[in-house]
Structure formats: structure tokens, C-alpha cells
Design an enzyme around this catalytic site. Structure first.
Site, mmCIF file in Angstrom:
data_model
loop_
_atom_site.group_PDB
_atom_site.id
_atom_site.type_symbol
_atom_site.label_atom_id
_atom_site.label_comp_id
_atom_site.label_asym_id
_atom_site.label_seq_id
_atom_site.Cartn_x
_atom_site.Cartn_y
_atom_site.Cartn_z
ATOM 1 N N HIS A 165 0.843 -1.208 0.000
ATOM 2 C CA HIS A 165 0.000 0.000 0.000
ATOM 3 C C HIS A 165 0.877 1.257 0.000
ATOM 4 O O HIS A 165 0.634 2.199 -0.740
ATOM 5 C CB HIS A 165 -0.864 0.063 1.266
ATOM 6 C CG HIS A 165 -1.886 -1.014 1.422
ATOM 7 N ND1 HIS A 165 -2.008 -1.786 2.556
ATOM 8 C CD2 HIS A 165 -2.876 -1.446 0.582
ATOM 9 C CE1 HIS A 165 -3.015 -2.622 2.428
ATOM 10 N NE2 HIS A 165 -3.546 -2.466 1.232
ATOM 11 N N LYS A 183 -19.541 -4.849 11.223
ATOM 12 C CA LYS A 183 -18.554 -5.919 11.037
ATOM 13 C C LYS A 183 -17.166 -5.324 11.261
ATOM 14 O O LYS A 183 -16.700 -4.514 10.455
ATOM 15 C CB LYS A 183 -18.688 -6.439 9.588
ATOM 16 C CG LYS A 183 -17.987 -7.742 9.333
ATOM 17 C CD LYS A 183 -18.304 -8.221 7.926
ATOM 18 C CE LYS A 183 -17.034 -8.726 7.301
ATOM 19 N NZ LYS A 183 -16.763 -8.281 5.971
ATOM 20 N N ARG A 229 -1.965 -6.162 -8.432
ATOM 21 C CA ARG A 229 -0.865 -7.108 -8.185
ATOM 22 C C ARG A 229 -0.833 -8.226 -9.196
ATOM 23 O O ARG A 229 0.209 -8.822 -9.441
ATOM 24 C CB ARG A 229 -1.027 -7.747 -6.799
ATOM 25 C CG ARG A 229 -0.703 -6.850 -5.661
ATOM 26 C CD ARG A 229 -1.258 -7.385 -4.374
ATOM 27 N NE ARG A 229 -2.703 -7.279 -4.359
ATOM 28 C CZ ARG A 229 -3.465 -7.380 -3.286
ATOM 29 N NH1 ARG A 229 -2.918 -7.633 -2.133
ATOM 30 N NH2 ARG A 229 -4.766 -7.248 -3.360
ATOM 31 N N SER A 243 -2.925 -8.186 2.538
ATOM 32 C CA SER A 243 -3.286 -7.996 3.959
ATOM 33 C C SER A 243 -3.866 -9.254 4.587
ATOM 34 O O SER A 243 -3.604 -9.552 5.756
ATOM 35 C CB SER A 243 -4.295 -6.855 4.126
ATOM 36 O OG SER A 243 -3.700 -5.628 3.817
HETATM 37 P P1 ADP Z 1 -9.617 -3.920 -0.336
HETATM 38 O O1 ADP Z 1 -10.249 -4.421 0.921
HETATM 39 O O2 ADP Z 1 -10.399 -2.861 -1.052
HETATM 40 O O3 ADP Z 1 -9.053 -4.980 -1.261
HETATM 41 P P2 ADP Z 1 -6.932 -3.465 0.520
HETATM 42 O O4 ADP Z 1 -6.582 -2.722 1.761
HETATM 43 O O5 ADP Z 1 -6.660 -4.924 0.492
HETATM 44 O O6 ADP Z 1 -8.417 -3.117 0.232
HETATM 45 O O7 ADP Z 1 -6.217 -2.791 -0.727
HETATM 46 C C1 ADP Z 1 -6.426 -1.446 -1.091
HETATM 47 C C2 ADP Z 1 -5.810 -1.228 -2.465
HETATM 48 O O8 ADP Z 1 -4.422 -1.488 -2.400
HETATM 49 C C3 ADP Z 1 -6.355 -2.155 -3.562
HETATM 50 O O9 ADP Z 1 -6.387 -1.448 -4.780
HETATM 51 C C4 ADP Z 1 -5.330 -3.246 -3.629
HETATM 52 O O10 ADP Z 1 -5.311 -3.861 -4.897
HETATM 53 C C5 ADP Z 1 -4.073 -2.439 -3.374
HETATM 54 N N1 ADP Z 1 -3.010 -3.276 -2.841
HETATM 55 C C6 ADP Z 1 -3.068 -4.071 -1.759
HETATM 56 N N2 ADP Z 1 -1.891 -4.699 -1.573
HETATM 57 C C7 ADP Z 1 -1.071 -4.289 -2.580
HETATM 58 C C8 ADP Z 1 0.273 -4.587 -2.964
HETATM 59 N N3 ADP Z 1 1.001 -5.470 -2.288
HETATM 60 N N4 ADP Z 1 0.779 -3.978 -4.061
HETATM 61 C C9 ADP Z 1 0.018 -3.116 -4.756
HETATM 62 N N5 ADP Z 1 -1.265 -2.780 -4.457
HETATM 63 C C10 ADP Z 1 -1.797 -3.367 -3.377
#
Ligand code: ADP
Length: 154
Positions: A18, A42, A91, A129
Site C-alpha cells: 500500500h 462488522k 498485483r 493484507s
Molecule cells: P480492499 O479491501 O479494497 O481490497 P486493501 O486494503 O486490500 O483493500 O487494498 C487497497 C488497495 O491497495 C487495492 O487497490 C489493492 O489492490 C491495493 N493493494 C493491496 N496490496 C497491494 C500490494 N502489495 N501492491 C500493490 N497494491 C496493493
């Protein structure tokens, strides 16, 4: 025109992936609002307060970045903040298929908001995550995937 982007996500927890996307997007926008999407019925794994605090600490000295929690539709959060752009990270092809449907739905609901995608940099493409949470729950080492502040828990 002030270019305002919303970077929405759960950030449960924030990862190096992120942070990399946000840092690379800084030159593209005048302001980036990190929107922590949540649902009051939730709860996440890490508390909303904890997730907000981590992001505030990480971007304390970056004037272009703001952190807000929100509920409801992401496009309504964008409109409320006068953001013309949505920022997302990609990703993999799995992300692509999911993100394409979301971006097209958002486009039909809010044609004035444009979604911008940045490809994950190769060093961070495996970081996710939900996998971080599993490793953490089972006592594994997450230090290569998250910022130091998440490990120290402050
Ligand atoms: P969501 O619950 O909307 O998937 P996340 O917190 O998992 O939210 O991710 C928010 C954004 O960050 C999304 O666009 C996701 O694709 C991007 N993202 C998450 N991890 C990575 C990573 N390792 N590299 C690039 N983008 C990422």
C-alpha cells in the site's frame, strides 16, 4: 484544478505494498485521501482506530496525504471530498478481474470519477493484507511485509 485522489481500502493492516502505491502516486496528484472503508456492523481484524493511527503516523510529514475512515459507497466518499480520481493497485490478473468490475460499476454510477491503476512493484506484488493477518495470527514473522510501526503495535 486541484487533483484530488481517494485511495480506498481496508488497510487491515497497512502493508509495504500500500505504502509503495501511495508514494508512487504522490507526484500525480495534489492531494491523496486514504479512505479506510469500514462497516459498523462488522469489525476488522485490527481496530479501525489502530488502522487510522498507523496511517497517520506513517504519513505524518507528507502534507499531500490525509487519512479518513468512511462507510458506504466509495463514490459517495469521493464526491463528499471533491475527489475526481480513485487510485487502486494491481498485483495480479486476479486483482485485475476484480478491479475491472468495480471500476466499471463505479464509472456507471459516477461518470465524473476516473479510476487510476498503478501496477504493484515486483518486490511487493505478493503482499496481501489477508495473508499478513494469517501469518501474524499464527505467530509468523511479518516484518518483510508491513511497516515497522505495525510490528511495534503503536
Ligand atoms: P480492499 O479491501 O479494497 O481490497 P486493501 O486494503 O486490500 O483493500 O487494498 C487497497 C488497495 O491497495 C487495492 O487497490 C489493492 O489492490 C491495493 N493493494 C493491496 N496490496 C497491494 C500490494 N502489495 N501492491 C500493490 N497494491 C496493493
Amino acid at each position: 484544478m486541484t487533483k484530488i485522489a481517494v485511495f480506498p481500502g481496508s488497510f487491515d493492516p497497512v502493508t509495504l505494498g500500500h505504502i509503495n502505491i501511495i508514494e508512487r502516486a504522490l507526484p500525480l496528484f495534489d492531494q491523496i485521501i486514504i479512505g479506510i472503508g469500514h462497516n459498523s456492523t462488522k469489525s476488522g481484524f485490527f481496530s479501525l482506530e489502530q488502522r487510522v493511527n498507523w496511517l497517520q503516523e506513517i504519513f505524518l510529514h507528507e502534507k499531500k496525504v490525509q487519512i479518513h475512515a468512511y462507510e458506504g459507497l466509495t463514490i459517495d466518499f469521493c464526491r463528499h471530498n471533491h475527489a475526481q480520481f480513485l487510485l487502486r493497485g494491481l498485483r495480479s490478473t486476479a486483482d485485475y478481474n476484480y478491479e475491472l468490475a468495480i471500476a466499471q460499476t463505479n464509472k456507471s454510477l459516477a461518470p465524473e470519477i476516473e479510476t487510476y491503476f498503478l501496477m504493484s512493484d515486483p518486490a511487493h506484488a505478493h503482499i496481501n493484507s489477508s495473508i499478513v493477518r494469517e501469518v501474524y495470527k499464527n505467530g509468523g514473522d511479518i516484518s518483510s511485509m508491513v511497516p515497522q510501526i505495525v510490528i511495534s503495535g503503536n
